[in-house]
Design an enzyme around this catalytic site. Structure first.
Site, PDB file in Angstrom:
ATOM      1  N   ARG A 225       7.517   0.637  -8.515  1.00 21.23           N
ATOM      2  CA  ARG A 225       7.757  -0.763  -8.633  1.00 21.23           C
ATOM      3  C   ARG A 225       9.327  -0.927  -8.674  1.00 21.23           C
ATOM      4  O   ARG A 225      10.041  -0.264  -9.106  1.00 21.23           O
ATOM      5  CB  ARG A 225       7.339  -1.306  -9.845  1.00 21.23           C
ATOM      6  CG  ARG A 225       5.691  -1.731  -9.709  1.00 21.23           C
ATOM      7  CD  ARG A 225       5.525  -2.798  -8.693  1.00 21.23           C
ATOM      8  NE  ARG A 225       3.899  -3.042  -8.856  1.00 21.23           N
ATOM      9  CZ  ARG A 225       3.083  -2.630  -7.769  1.00 21.23           C
ATOM     10  NH1 ARG A 225       3.359  -1.710  -6.983  1.00 21.23           N
ATOM     11  NH2 ARG A 225       1.797  -2.987  -7.912  1.00 21.23           N
ATOM     12  N   HIS A 273       7.789  -2.293   1.042  1.00 22.30           N
ATOM     13  CA  HIS A 273       6.598  -2.151   0.281  1.00 22.30           C
ATOM     14  C   HIS A 273       5.522  -1.731   1.054  1.00 22.30           C
ATOM     15  O   HIS A 273       4.412  -2.232   0.947  1.00 22.30           O
ATOM     16  CB  HIS A 273       6.363  -3.325  -0.576  1.00 22.30           C
ATOM     17  CG  HIS A 273       5.591  -3.031  -1.685  1.00 22.30           C
ATOM     18  ND1 HIS A 273       5.858  -3.824  -3.242  1.00 22.30           N
ATOM     19  CD2 HIS A 273       4.324  -2.278  -2.039  1.00 22.30           C
ATOM     20  CE1 HIS A 273       4.854  -3.290  -3.855  1.00 22.30           C
ATOM     21  NE2 HIS A 273       4.235  -2.429  -3.378  1.00 22.30           N
TER      22      HIS A 273
END
Ligand code: NAP
Ligand code: GLV
Length: 313
Positions: A225, A273
């Site tokens: 993250r 991502h």
């Protein structure tokens, strides 16, 4: 049994609804709309608080990703349990991505690419694999698979987790007391931790400077993250040469803003991502199997991927 599907971030609910209907023909499966009837289970990605306030009877909240940080910030109905994806086709993608980033750095393929564009036929001096120990933060479903894949290429592999682990081919460290030694024993650092209060900002000047025994030349691969990294600390470490480079798949704010300095920094590789995407068919099958088990009387604790809200993952 009623199942509701509530997805945000450009995830369309319709294919999930269709897939779940096919797997669970006895269930009423619908995409959530405000005011919809209360369901027994929900399939979600980053739902709004209004969804949880209305869906007060939920037993299972099935996340269509591995990381549940977006859910733990919300107020959940009292008896609702969160269940995350347990691999469901992600670990092989993560192994591909991390091995690619590691080998690209170790073999200097970016330098060869640049030289080839200039028509230059010149060799790089071979580097010694043993001088590139790889440290994996997080030895869960994804971290272990990545560790095994890297070990196949004969890099020394270290791992760090919250509780003690023993894994063939990986030198394991754990907890706060093991962190400094783990970092010093790693040159390439791969972050595969969940985002929790304990791990937010763990990739910062103080920790990243410890890589490679404190010598210059560390390399960062963050696939967990964005908020694990203190973004302002990274560029000074790269510009001073303390870090040789970074491959970043996740960012504090996504999509990465057009003017963000990470896009153009010569030592940073950015991907959107994309390191391990949710595989819808495998995920639907996994979630449906868990719902079937619950409906047949199984306890949540027996399901792989049940989240411990206290721990945060
Ligand atoms: P997991 O199976 O829950 O593994 C988590 C690992 O992190 C465990 O080894 C755990 O230690 C360790 N850990 C947790 N808190 C820690 C702490 N405070 N100190 C040290 N170690 C700690 O999770 P996973 O399925 O491997 O997924 C990991 C993360 O990857 C997800 O949470 C998500 O954020 C990220 N992810 C990213 C993408 C992407 O596309 N970029 C895709 C999927 C997942 P223990 O072994 O002691 O429990
Ligand atoms: C993706 O980031 C996930 O958590 O599955």
């Amino acid at each position: 049994m009623r199942i509701t599907v509530c997805l945000t971030d450009n995830n369309r609910p319709e294919p999930w609804v269709e897939g779940l209907r096919a797997e669970l023909p006895q269930a009423v499966v619908e995409a959530w709309t405000p005011g919809a009837a209360p369901a027994d289970h929900a399939v979600v990605w980053a739902p709004p608080q209004q969804f949880l306030d209305e869906q007060h009877q939920l037993r299972g909240l099935f996340n269509i990703g591995a990381g549940v940080d977006a859910l733990l910030g919300l107020r959940l109905p009292p008896r609702t349990r969160i269940v995350r994806l347990d691999d469901a086709g992600m670990s092989v993608q993560m192994a591909e991505y991390v091995c690619h980033a590691l080998i690209r750095h170790f073999r200097e393929f970016d330098v060869y690419e640049a030289e080839a564009r200039e028509g230059a036929w010149s060799y790089r001096r071979p580097r010694v694999r043993g001088n590139f120990p790889v440290g994996i933060m997080g030895l869960g479903v994804l971290g272990q698979r990545v560790g095994r894949a890297i070990a196949q290429f004969e890099f020394p592999v270290r791992g760090w987790s919250r509780s003690p682990r023993q894994i063939d081919g990986i030198r394991c460290f754990h907890g706060e007391p093991g962190l400094a030694e783990f970092l010093a024993a790693s040159r390439v650092l791969v972050c595969l931790l969940p985002l929790t209060d304990a791990t937010r900002g763990i990739l910062r000047r103080e920790t990243l400077s410890r890589l490679n025994g404190g010598l210059p030349g560390g390399y960062l691969i963050n696939v967990a993250r964005g908020a694990h990294l203190v973004e302002d600390d990274l560029i000074p470490l790269l510009d001073s040469g303390q870090l040789a480079g970074a491959t970043l798949d996740v960012f504090a704010s996504e999509p990465l803003a057009p003017g963000h300095p990470f896009w153009r920094h010569p030592k940073i590789t950015v991907t959107p991502h994309a390191s391990a995407r949710t595989q819808r068919e495998e995920s639907v099958a996994q979630i449906a199997a868990k719902i079937r088990a619950l409906e047949a009387g199984a306890d949540f604790e027996t399901l792989p991927g049940v989240v411990d809200a206290q721990r945060g993952y």
